[in-house]
Scaffold this motif. Structure first.
Motif, PDB file in Angstrom:
ATOM      1  N   TYR A   1      -2.821  -7.293   1.495  1.00 26.34           N
ATOM      2  CA  TYR A   1      -3.658  -7.633   3.217  1.00 26.34           C
ATOM      3  C   TYR A   1      -4.643  -5.844   2.615  1.00 26.34           C
ATOM      4  CZ  TYR A   1      -1.445 -11.875   4.921  1.00 26.34           C
ATOM      5  OH  TYR A   1      -1.621 -12.707   5.293  1.00 26.34           O
ATOM      6  N   ASN A   2      -5.915  -6.281   3.181  1.00 23.18           N
ATOM      7  CA  ASN A   2      -6.575  -5.326   3.251  1.00 23.18           C
ATOM      8  C   ASN A   2      -6.841  -5.403   5.020  1.00 23.18           C
ATOM      9  OD1 ASN A   2      -8.846  -3.373   4.099  1.00 23.18           O
ATOM     10  ND2 ASN A   2     -10.231  -4.056   1.250  1.00 23.18           N
ATOM     11  N   PRO A   3      -6.264  -3.567   5.514  1.00 21.96           N
ATOM     12  CA  PRO A   3      -6.388  -3.536   7.374  1.00 21.96           C
ATOM     13  C   PRO A   3      -7.729  -3.606   7.890  1.00 21.96           C
ATOM     14  CG  PRO A   3      -5.336  -1.322   5.872  1.00 21.96           C
ATOM     15  CD  PRO A   3      -5.290  -3.136   4.951  1.00 21.96           C
TER      16      PRO A   3
ATOM     17  N   ALA B   1      -6.783  10.744   9.767  1.00 19.42           N
ATOM     18  CA  ALA B   1      -7.383   9.990   8.807  1.00 19.42           C
ATOM     19  C   ALA B   1      -5.884   9.768   7.876  1.00 19.42           C
ATOM     20  CB  ALA B   1      -7.556  11.841   8.063  1.00 19.42           C
ATOM     21  N   PRO B   2      -6.558   8.915   7.223  1.00 17.91           N
ATOM     22  CA  PRO B   2      -5.623   7.733   6.824  1.00 17.91           C
ATOM     23  C   PRO B   2      -5.449   8.630   5.562  1.00 17.91           C
ATOM     24  CG  PRO B   2      -8.235   7.372   6.480  1.00 17.91           C
ATOM     25  CD  PRO B   2      -8.458   8.025   7.086  1.00 17.91           C
ATOM     26  N   ILE B   3      -3.601   7.834   6.039  1.00 14.76           N
ATOM     27  CA  ILE B   3      -2.446   8.351   4.637  1.00 14.76           C
ATOM     28  C   ILE B   3      -2.780   8.078   3.004  1.00 14.76           C
ATOM     29  CG2 ILE B   3      -1.043   8.521   6.807  1.00 14.76           C
ATOM     30  CD1 ILE B   3       0.749   6.238   6.129  1.00 14.76           C
ATOM     31  N   ILE B   4      -3.572   6.804   2.937  1.00 19.80           N
ATOM     32  CA  ILE B   4      -3.725   6.897   1.629  1.00 19.80           C
ATOM     33  C   ILE B   4      -5.006   6.164   1.200  1.00 19.80           C
ATOM     34  CG2 ILE B   4      -1.083   6.270   0.811  1.00 19.80           C
ATOM     35  CD1 ILE B   4      -2.647   3.302   2.144  1.00 19.80           C
ATOM     36  N   ASP B   5      -5.813   5.920   0.309  1.00 18.39           N
ATOM     37  CA  ASP B   5      -6.701   4.955  -0.199  1.00 18.39           C
ATOM     38  C   ASP B   5      -6.652   3.578  -0.244  1.00 18.39           C
ATOM     39  OD1 ASP B   5      -8.697   3.993  -1.151  1.00 18.39           O
ATOM     40  OD2 ASP B   5      -9.322   5.860  -2.474  1.00 18.39           O
ATOM     41  N   ILE B   6      -6.605   3.203   0.394  1.00 16.63           N
ATOM     42  CA  ILE B   6      -5.748   1.502  -0.166  1.00 16.63           C
ATOM     43  C   ILE B   6      -6.985   0.784  -1.142  1.00 16.63           C
ATOM     44  CG2 ILE B   6      -5.640   1.232   2.077  1.00 16.63           C
ATOM     45  CD1 ILE B   6      -8.320  -0.176   2.679  1.00 16.63           C
ATOM     46  N   THR B   7      -7.897   1.411  -2.152  1.00 18.81           N
ATOM     47  CA  THR B   7      -8.115   0.740  -2.074  1.00 18.81           C
ATOM     48  C   THR B   7      -8.113   0.773  -3.803  1.00 18.81           C
ATOM     49  OG1 THR B   7     -10.925   0.523  -1.577  1.00 18.81           O
ATOM     50  CG2 THR B   7     -10.753   0.373  -3.659  1.00 18.81           C
TER      51      THR B   7
ATOM     52  N   HIS C   1       1.058  -0.800  -0.133  1.00 16.98           N
ATOM     53  CA  HIS C   1       0.278  -0.009   0.393  1.00 16.98           C
ATOM     54  C   HIS C   1       0.956   1.634  -0.243  1.00 16.98           C
ATOM     55  CE1 HIS C   1      -3.606  -1.880   0.747  1.00 16.98           C
ATOM     56  NE2 HIS C   1      -3.393  -2.608   1.069  1.00 16.98           N
ATOM     57  N   LEU C   2       2.108   1.096   0.781  1.00 18.80           N
ATOM     58  CA  LEU C   2       2.836   2.495   0.868  1.00 18.80           C
ATOM     59  C   LEU C   2       3.856   2.278  -0.090  1.00 18.80           C
ATOM     60  CD1 LEU C   2       3.945   3.003   3.933  1.00 18.80           C
ATOM     61  CD2 LEU C   2       1.299   4.166   3.066  1.00 18.80           C
ATOM     62  N   LEU C   3       3.919   1.466  -0.872  1.00 18.63           N
ATOM     63  CA  LEU C   3       5.103   0.849  -2.009  1.00 18.63           C
ATOM     64  C   LEU C   3       6.493   1.128  -1.799  1.00 18.63           C
ATOM     65  CD1 LEU C   3       4.374  -1.457  -4.949  1.00 18.63           C
ATOM     66  CD2 LEU C   3       5.280   1.670  -5.894  1.00 18.63           C
ATOM     67  N   GLN C   4       6.781   0.751  -0.106  1.00 21.08           N
ATOM     68  CA  GLN C   4       7.828   1.290   0.348  1.00 21.08           C
ATOM     69  C   GLN C   4       9.168  -0.160   0.164  1.00 21.08           C
ATOM     70  OE1 GLN C   4       8.979   4.303   2.177  1.00 21.08           O
ATOM     71  NE2 GLN C   4       7.013   5.383   2.161  1.00 21.08           N
ATOM     72  N   HIS C   5      10.011  -0.743  -0.025  1.00 23.05           N
ATOM     73  CA  HIS C   5      11.717  -1.242   0.011  1.00 23.05           C
ATOM     74  C   HIS C   5      10.974  -1.503   1.455  1.00 23.05           C
ATOM     75  CE1 HIS C   5      14.767  -3.613  -0.513  1.00 23.05           C
ATOM     76  NE2 HIS C   5      14.829  -3.333  -1.703  1.00 23.05           N
ATOM     77  N   TRP C   6      11.180  -3.130   1.257  1.00 21.55           N
ATOM     78  CA  TRP C   6      11.146  -4.202   2.098  1.00 21.55           C
ATOM     79  C   TRP C   6      12.087  -3.856   3.333  1.00 21.55           C
ATOM     80  CZ3 TRP C   6      15.406  -6.831   2.802  1.00 21.55           C
ATOM     81  CH2 TRP C   6      16.088  -7.471   1.939  1.00 21.55           C
TER      82      TRP C   6
END
Length: 532
Positions: A430-432, A485-491, A387-392
């Motif tokens: 995963y959908n939180p 508020a949510p930092i991103i839209d998970i959809t 969801h954040l597409l950050q490196h692991w």
């Protein structure tokens, strides 16, 4: 000819126990004076995978060993029968207090806060070391490099270094053709119980030790923290005993739930990670208890638990065979995947302030207690990587630091799999919100760890941002003020992640890598897409 007395040295690493300990058994059997050694190594402690919580746990484990040793020298270490033939303790009514207070005098484990290479060098002032005994360690690059330096030192000083296999993980394994059968044989073989009544402690002058041991351990390590599991071999068997004889009845229904899993899961993972228990001890204990279960109908629970013990070692074997995955994508085709460099997003994930209650509650709980169940660990990794597409990598370091049960082999193999970097496993995004609704439906866990949501009605606890402004006013709770508020839209991010993660899998490089990975790591007879 040297006039220094000859001794052997038993080097404790991630094997902090006195039972089923083949190196200790072999060292005592030589009949020579034996020094038991543990080193809090500054070079290892400084590694970014580690945190003070790990070393406090280790200090508690060492204090437990030192409390046991004088008593055990009066008799054999072989198990004493209680109510279960696998249980080596007759427990007192109360758990062993988690303290790392030092035990003075002999016999004991001599604890230094210096690098092992330095300690072996300073021991030459007093002794001629004939043999160094230890378990093999599937560790990080920092410990692998240290072990190579120890091997050179031993060659130069004519010290025989005898290393013993650990938990069925095989060094220099060429293929997995017989690994599963070999592992089963190891697990079913007799345990290697040292006879401490035959131990001849090396005579170490206290004044010499005080001069050479290095700095004192931090005072905070001597203060128990009730939020964390207590260290020590005796506490390890307490947790195992209560799980196999009582709590396992709740295993299947609680394993995926962040609150219920804290009791329904075994909770022996930190004791296995730091070697207070061997996998063989746990395997044989569950095997024997399953024959006479605490109540009928628990066969599946015992089978599921036993299966996880094998997969535990399977993942460590992967890391033993390909330890570069501490730093690199296991499937090199994913090196071309563009990652997000948003520091604010990473900080929100790191601090438990993403605006998604289940993500934030899990991260805060993990930070405060060192434990969260497996499904929630996977969800945290998925949120960061997908969801954040950050490196692991940066996230892997943070999680390593806050898992009390950090085990390098499992950690890096699992992080890569959950992040989707293998190219052989199904990508699970995963959908939180869905995880929250399914595994904490009334928000009890969420409200425990996010006090900002105390006034949020249950109807909105999983998605507080959907709460109408009027109801927020009535509840004296405001999204964006009291809770982020949510930092991103998970959809949207979930959709984008699926596209981006599947693009590299279509390339010829990914397919070639997939075949290499499956050939190297798959256990014959397992489904590669699910088990590799």
């Amino acid at each position: 000819m040297s006039h220094r007395p000859a001794i052997n040295v038993l080097w404790f690493k991630r094997d902090l126990r006195l039972r089923d300990h083949a190196p200790l058994q072999a060292a005592i059997a030589t009949g020579k004076p034996l020094l038991l050694l543990y080193c809090f190594e500054p070079s290892v402690m400084a590694d970014p995978n580690y945190d003070m919580r790990h070393w406090r746990f280790v200090a508690e484990c060492l204090a437990d060993l030192n409390r046991q040793l004088p008593k055990l020298m009066q008799t054999t270490v072989a198990p004493q029968v209680r109510t279960h033939e696998w249980l080596p303790f007759v427990f007192d009514d109360e758990p062993v207090e988690a303290t790392s207070e030092a035990v003075t005098g002999q016999p004991r484990v001599w604890v230094f806060q210096r690098d092992v290479l330095e300690v072996l060098g300073t021991l030459h002032q007093l002794f001629t070391i004939d043999t160094l005994f230890s378990h093999e360690e599937t560790g990080l690059k920092v410990t692998y490099d240290r072990d190579k330096a120890i091997a050179r030192h031993c060659r130069e000083q004519a010290i025989s270094w005898q290393e013993f296999q650990c938990n069925g993980v095989i060094r220099r394994l060429k293929n997995r053709d017989t690994w599963a059968d070999d592992w089963q044989k190891t697990m079913r073989a007799p345990q290697q119980h040292p006879d401490l009544a035959r131990w001849r402690p090396a005579n170490v002058p206290d004044d010499w030790f005080e001069a050479e041991r290095g700095p004192d351990l931090p005072a905070s390590w001597h203060v128990p923290d009730s939020l964390f599991q207590p260290g020590g071999e005796q506490n390890a068997f307490r947790y195992l005993d209560s799980f196999l004889t009582e709590r396992i009845a709740h295993y299947a229904k609680s394993i995926s739930k962040p609150l219920e899993s804290r009791r329904g899961c075994s909770r022996v993972s930190p004791y296995i990670a730091w070697g207070c228990l061997s996998i063989r001890q746990v395997f044989q204990a569950q095997l024997l208890t399953a024959k006479n279960p605490p109540q009928p109908g628990l066969g599946r629970q015992f089978s599921a638990f036993a299966s996880r013990l094998r997969w535990h070692c399977h993942f460590i074997q992967k890391f033993e065979s390909e330890d570069r995955i501490e730093f690199e994508n296991v499937n090199r085709a994913f090196d071309a995947l563009t990652k997000n460099q948003n520091p604010a997003h990473y900080a929100a994930w790191h601090d438990g302030k993403t605006g998604y209650p289940m993500i934030d509650a899990c991260m805060r709980c993990l930070t405060a207690t060192g434990y969260i169940n497996f499904r929630m660990r996977a969800m945290l990794t998925s949120f960061l990587s997908h969801h954040l597409l950050q490196h692991w990598k940066e996230g892997a370091l943070h999680l390593a630091r806050i898992y009390t049960d950090f085990e390098p082999g499992i950690h890096y193999a699992q992080i890569q799999m959950q992040a989707g970097m293998t190219g052989t496993n199904t990508v699970r995004i995963y959908n939180p919100v869905k995880q929250s609704q399914e595994h904490d439906p009334t928000g009890v866990f969420i409200k425990q760890w996010i006090p900002e949501l105390a006034n949020c009605p249950v109807a909105y606890i999983h998605e507080p941002w959907t709460m109408p402004p009027l109801e927020q006013n009535m509840a004296h709770f405001h999204v964006g003020l009291d809770y982020p508020a949510p930092i991103i839209d998970i959809t949207q991010t979930g959709r984008e992640a699926r596209i981006k993660l599947h693009e590299p899998r279509k390339t010829e490089a990914a397919k070639t890598e997939k075949e290499r990975i499956l050939k190297r790591h798959t256990i014959p007879g397992t489904h590669p897409a699910a088990k590799s």
